[in-house]
Design an enzyme around this catalytic site. Sequence first.
Site, mmCIF file in Angstrom:
data_model
loop_
_atom_site.group_PDB
_atom_site.id
_atom_site.type_symbol
_atom_site.label_atom_id
_atom_site.label_comp_id
_atom_site.label_asym_id
_atom_site.label_seq_id
_atom_site.Cartn_x
_atom_site.Cartn_y
_atom_site.Cartn_z
ATOM 1 C CB SER A 145 13.523 -39.461 7.054
ATOM 2 O OG SER A 145 13.433 -40.026 5.782
ATOM 3 C CB ILE A 147 15.903 -35.692 8.769
ATOM 4 C CG1 ILE A 147 16.126 -37.187 9.023
ATOM 5 C CG2 ILE A 147 17.227 -34.923 8.878
ATOM 6 C CD1 ILE A 147 16.991 -37.866 7.974
ATOM 7 C CG HIS A 167 17.337 -32.490 5.739
ATOM 8 N ND1 HIS A 167 18.156 -33.587 5.671
ATOM 9 C CD2 HIS A 167 16.099 -32.923 5.386
ATOM 10 C CE1 HIS A 167 17.448 -34.645 5.279
ATOM 11 N NE2 HIS A 167 16.198 -34.265 5.106
ATOM 12 N NE ARG A 208 12.185 -38.558 -1.565
ATOM 13 C CZ ARG A 208 12.358 -39.875 -1.689
ATOM 14 N NH1 ARG A 208 11.647 -40.569 -2.551
ATOM 15 N NH2 ARG A 208 13.244 -40.508 -0.939
ATOM 16 C CB ILE A 220 6.281 -28.773 -0.433
ATOM 17 C CG1 ILE A 220 5.686 -27.427 -0.889
ATOM 18 C CG2 ILE A 220 7.079 -28.597 0.860
ATOM 19 C CD1 ILE A 220 6.716 -26.353 -1.241
ATOM 20 C CB SER A 242 13.057 -34.313 0.833
ATOM 21 O OG SER A 242 13.930 -34.226 1.919
ATOM 22 C CB CYS A 281 0.334 -49.340 23.790
ATOM 23 S SG CYS A 281 1.729 -49.776 22.742
ATOM 24 C CB CYS A 334 5.149 -52.568 22.300
ATOM 25 S SG CYS A 334 4.494 -54.161 21.857
ATOM 26 C CB CYS A 350 -3.058 -51.931 22.856
ATOM 27 S SG CYS A 350 -2.140 -51.366 21.417
HETATM 28 C C1 LIG Z 1 9.934 -40.863 2.063
HETATM 29 C C2 LIG Z 1 10.029 -39.399 2.399
HETATM 30 C C3 LIG Z 1 10.969 -38.950 3.322
HETATM 31 C C4 LIG Z 1 11.068 -37.590 3.601
HETATM 32 N N1 LIG Z 1 11.919 -37.189 4.581
HETATM 33 C C5 LIG Z 1 12.008 -35.871 4.892
HETATM 34 C C6 LIG Z 1 12.871 -35.453 5.941
HETATM 35 O O1 LIG Z 1 13.487 -36.252 6.630
HETATM 36 N N2 LIG Z 1 12.985 -34.126 6.174
HETATM 37 C C7 LIG Z 1 12.317 -33.203 5.435
HETATM 38 O O2 LIG Z 1 12.519 -32.018 5.667
HETATM 39 N N3 LIG Z 1 11.414 -33.582 4.490
HETATM 40 C C8 LIG Z 1 11.241 -34.892 4.211
HETATM 41 N N4 LIG Z 1 10.351 -35.299 3.271
HETATM 42 C C9 LIG Z 1 9.506 -34.307 2.621
HETATM 43 C C10 LIG Z 1 8.314 -33.913 3.502
HETATM 44 O O3 LIG Z 1 7.689 -35.039 4.050
HETATM 45 C C11 LIG Z 1 7.323 -33.124 2.662
HETATM 46 O O4 LIG Z 1 8.003 -32.085 2.005
HETATM 47 C C12 LIG Z 1 6.214 -32.513 3.506
HETATM 48 O O5 LIG Z 1 5.615 -33.466 4.350
HETATM 49 C C13 LIG Z 1 5.152 -31.926 2.595
HETATM 50 O O6 LIG Z 1 4.123 -31.422 3.409
HETATM 51 P P1 LIG Z 1 2.852 -30.735 2.766
HETATM 52 O O7 LIG Z 1 2.061 -30.174 3.868
HETATM 53 O O8 LIG Z 1 3.294 -29.818 1.687
HETATM 54 O O9 LIG Z 1 2.078 -31.934 2.041
HETATM 55 P P2 LIG Z 1 1.061 -32.980 2.702
HETATM 56 O O10 LIG Z 1 1.509 -33.426 4.027
HETATM 57 O O11 LIG Z 1 0.779 -34.019 1.690
HETATM 58 O O12 LIG Z 1 -0.234 -32.104 2.934
HETATM 59 C C14 LIG Z 1 -1.098 -31.777 1.871
HETATM 60 C C15 LIG Z 1 -2.511 -32.014 2.361
HETATM 61 O O13 LIG Z 1 -3.433 -31.489 1.407
HETATM 62 C C16 LIG Z 1 -4.586 -32.277 1.474
HETATM 63 N N5 LIG Z 1 -5.360 -32.045 0.248
HETATM 64 C C17 LIG Z 1 -5.038 -32.399 -1.009
HETATM 65 N N6 LIG Z 1 -6.018 -32.011 -1.867
HETATM 66 C C18 LIG Z 1 -6.974 -31.395 -1.124
HETATM 67 C C19 LIG Z 1 -8.219 -30.794 -1.428
HETATM 68 N N7 LIG Z 1 -8.707 -30.749 -2.672
HETATM 69 N N8 LIG Z 1 -8.954 -30.267 -0.409
HETATM 70 C C20 LIG Z 1 -8.494 -30.300 0.880
HETATM 71 N N9 LIG Z 1 -7.313 -30.891 1.220
HETATM 72 C C21 LIG Z 1 -6.563 -31.414 0.232
HETATM 73 C C22 LIG Z 1 -4.024 -33.691 1.592
HETATM 74 O O14 LIG Z 1 -4.975 -34.601 2.100
HETATM 75 C C23 LIG Z 1 -2.843 -33.484 2.509
HETATM 76 O O15 LIG Z 1 -3.138 -33.753 3.858
HETATM 77 C C24 LIG Z 1 10.220 -36.652 2.952
HETATM 78 C C25 LIG Z 1 9.258 -37.112 2.047
HETATM 79 C C26 LIG Z 1 9.146 -38.470 1.773
HETATM 80 C C27 LIG Z 1 8.071 -38.954 0.840
#
Ligand SMILES: Cc1cc2nc3c(=O)[nH]c(=O)nc-3n(C[C@H](O)[C@H](O)[C@H](O)COP(=O)(O)OP(=O)(O)OC[C@H]3O[C@@H](n4cnc5c(N)ncnc54)[C@H](O)[C@@H]3O)c2cc1C
Length: 484
Positions: A47, A49, A51, A318, A342, A344, A407, A409, A447
């Site tokens: 989203s 956000i 927070h 999530r 990790i 939200s 683009c 739009c 586009c």
């Molecule tokens: C619908 C939704 C709404 C949300 N809204 C919010 C919000 O508004 N505000 C907020 O604070 N949080 C929000 N969150 C939570 C937030 O999006 C996540 O906590 C955050 O993006 C997690 O980031 P990350 O880097 O830990 O995981 P990811 O972004 O998933 O990064 C992990 C990466 O590891 C890579 N990977 C996995 N396995 C391997 C491997 N073996 N070798 C190499 N690479 C690998 C993956 O490809 C991926 O790119 C929301 C989540 C969801 C689903």
Amino acid sequence: MRSCDALIIGGGVTGTAIARELSQYRLKVILCEKEEELAFGVSKSNSGIIHPGTQNVPGSLKGRLCVEGNALTKAIARELDVDFKQVGELIVAFSQSEVGRLIRIKEDAQRLGVKGLRMVDNAWLRDHEPNLNPDIPAALFAPSAGIISPYRWVYALALNAQQNGVEIMTRTRVAAIERLSGAGRGGMFLRVMTTSAEYDARFVINCAGLHADAVARMAGIDDFSIRPRKGEEFILDKKREHLTNHLIFPLPTPVSKGVLMIKTSDGNPMIGPSALDTEDKDDLSTTEGGLRTVLADARRLVPSVSERDIIAYFAGLRPVAGDDFIIRHEDRASGMVTVAGIQSPGLTCAPAIAKLVSRLLKEHGLDLRRKIFFRRHRRAMNHLFSIPLSRTARLVRLDPSYGDIVCRCEMVSAREISDAIAEGATTMDGIKFRTRAQAGRCHGSFCTCRLMKILADETGRKVIEVTKRGECSEIVLKDRGDDQ
Ligand SMILES: Cc1cc2nc3c(=O)[nH]c(=O)nc-3n(C[C@H](O)[C@H](O)[C@H](O)COP(=O)(O)OP(=O)(O)OC[C@H]3O[C@@H](n4cnc5c(N)ncnc54)[C@H](O)[C@@H]3O)c2cc1C
């Protein structure tokens, strides 16, 4: 065989925030991401956000990191020229009987250190949120809530880390981790086998999002698993940009913050997300049921929201590993640092998680000496959608390709597409996330061909080799003998 002080697995917001944090020290840091580009995991579907920290249990790690992350995001976004907007949030009560819960949320949040909270009544809401359900009696106002583009945030963190010496390897999947004995000062070295090379690392930081459990198991850690919780979100037309002036939340449910009215840094409001536990880590489908639930819940907040306003939708998963984040050094596998579960508010917490991880590395023997020259600031590329026309006119005089609108739009110029490619975009989604080209009402009908041509020309590929998001997402089906 190459060696490094820290190898980060995962190029989402967590991994790139840690990379940027560590890049201020004299360390050799490598980040491996399995996808074609960064931010293609959970960090692309949320989203957006930042927070304030209002909806966390007072003693939780999440809660503490959220309050710290909110302040850090604001500060670092300024350093990296990323469009963070502090719009504030309102958590609303639908009846007088819910007002007591709002007061408890306020007290919990104040204990966590959230500043500026205050209760507002129906008259205030009618003044400041004219489209809100007029029957809502009261709300909790948290002014420090903000919005950011999650992708541009990840790309800015990564680019700045790279400017400061971090090596970023995309299309590099970590396949195995081996413990080595008898090396480095802080404990054993770990050997990391990837699809492109092998590395010896003093520390390995597991930020693999939905796959953090699989990565942990490679190092013999098997005491947690990640269960995805799906959230479906629906993007509204930019014409509805001013539907609300704040982020609007209902009272939280036991598993999520509920369905929200979301303002985004790109202007389009969003409604969502739903929250449904699933088994499948690849299930990013949106459903009729999700739409009905989200729409009904959003209309309780803002009755005029219509299905006709929806221009696009997506789902995110999530990465849930229990109620709180798991952030720890693994004493059973020295050198291994887990950053898992990790969910939200992970986007908000990322810079605070990065600081916590750097403290963990220090406690376990890594010498954190600051670089004499750390490039703290970065100028972002120009985005015509976010500047006044007078400035656009000046840019066009300087470089006519700013006037070549690709683009329509979202008003994205050929120059912005080239800038995105120069910053590392190699796919159509990479261009969309950086520039918004294809993100408008026509979804790229006008586009796409031109974008593919620019991407092919500037990356020295054939048009048929251009993909949406990497391998197996080719846009043009290859015909026998087709060479162009
Ligand atoms: C619908 C939704 C709404 C949300 N809204 C919010 C919000 O508004 N505000 C907020 O604070 N949080 C929000 N969150 C939570 C937030 O999006 C996540 O906590 C955050 O993006 C997690 O980031 P990350 O880097 O830990 O995981 P990811 O972004 O998933 O990064 C992990 C990466 O590891 C890579 N990977 C996995 N396995 C391997 C491997 N073996 N070798 C190499 N690479 C690998 C993956 O490809 C991926 O790119 C929301 C989540 C969801 C689903």
